[in-house]
Design a protein around this motif. Structure first.
Motif, PDB file in Angstrom:
ATOM      1  N   PHE A  68      49.749  37.565  39.120  1.00  0.00           N
ATOM      2  CA  PHE A  68      48.243  37.217  38.779  1.00  0.00           C
ATOM      3  C   PHE A  68      47.324  38.060  39.816  1.00  0.00           C
ATOM      4  N   THR A  69      46.263  38.031  39.068  1.00  0.00           N
ATOM      5  CA  THR A  69      45.168  38.838  39.672  1.00  0.00           C
ATOM      6  C   THR A  69      43.818  38.325  39.767  1.00  0.00           C
ATOM      7  N   ILE A  70      43.347  37.743  40.722  1.00  0.00           N
ATOM      8  CA  ILE A  70      41.942  37.336  40.770  1.00  0.00           C
ATOM      9  C   ILE A  70      40.906  38.226  41.320  1.00  0.00           C
ATOM     10  N   SER A  71      39.719  38.272  40.156  1.00  0.00           N
ATOM     11  CA  SER A  71      38.693  39.211  40.355  1.00  0.00           C
ATOM     12  C   SER A  71      37.321  38.607  40.102  1.00  0.00           C
ATOM     13  N   ARG A  72      36.269  39.050  40.604  1.00  0.00           N
ATOM     14  CA  ARG A  72      34.862  38.440  39.895  1.00  0.00           C
ATOM     15  C   ARG A  72      33.936  39.700  39.833  1.00  0.00           C
ATOM     16  N   ASP A  73      32.927  39.226  39.158  1.00  0.00           N
ATOM     17  CA  ASP A  73      31.919  40.180  38.887  1.00  0.00           C
ATOM     18  C   ASP A  73      30.499  39.252  38.884  1.00  0.00           C
TER      19      ASP A  73
END
Length: 127
Positions: A68-73
């Protein structure tokens, strides 16, 4: 408080991928560290991933690390959870949550650290 709305859940076969999104509104998104949690039937809500306000620091539960990979914009007020190599044991309702950030290094992992929650999105992984 910030309002959170998740999307992107669904039914997928084992080994497949999904990307969850969580759209925030009502407050300055970059003021918050963000987290993803999940809860399977009959089980307690468990930590999945967290990301600091800038996106520069992430932490994961051991059970999802490497998959899993969490990211944000921050320009789009959205946090994401890319889920690859899904397993049947990943089946759960997934929640995003926001925690007002105190510092750059703030990456909370306890449900009690988060003051705002989304309504959840169901992820079902079939074997």
């Amino acid at each position: 408080q910030v309002k959170l709305v998740e999307s992107g859940g669904g039914l997928v076969q084992a080994g497949g991928s999904l990307r969850l999104s969580c759209a925030a509104s009502g407050h300055t998104f970059s003021s918050y560290a963000m987290g993803w949690f999940r809860q399977a039937p009959g089980k307690e809500r468990e930590f999945v991933a967290t990301i600091n306000w800038s996106g520069g620091i992430t932490r994961y539960a051991d059970s999802v690390k490497g998959r899993f990979t969490i990211s944000r914009d921050n320009a789009k007020n959205t946090v994401y959870l890319q889920m690859n190599s899904l397993k049947p044991e990943d089946t759960a309702v997934y929640y995003c949550a926001a925690s007002l950030s105190g510092s750059y290094y703030y990456t909370p992992r306890r449900p009690a650290d988060f003051g705002s929650w989304g309504q959840g999105t169901q992820v079902t992984v079939s074997s």
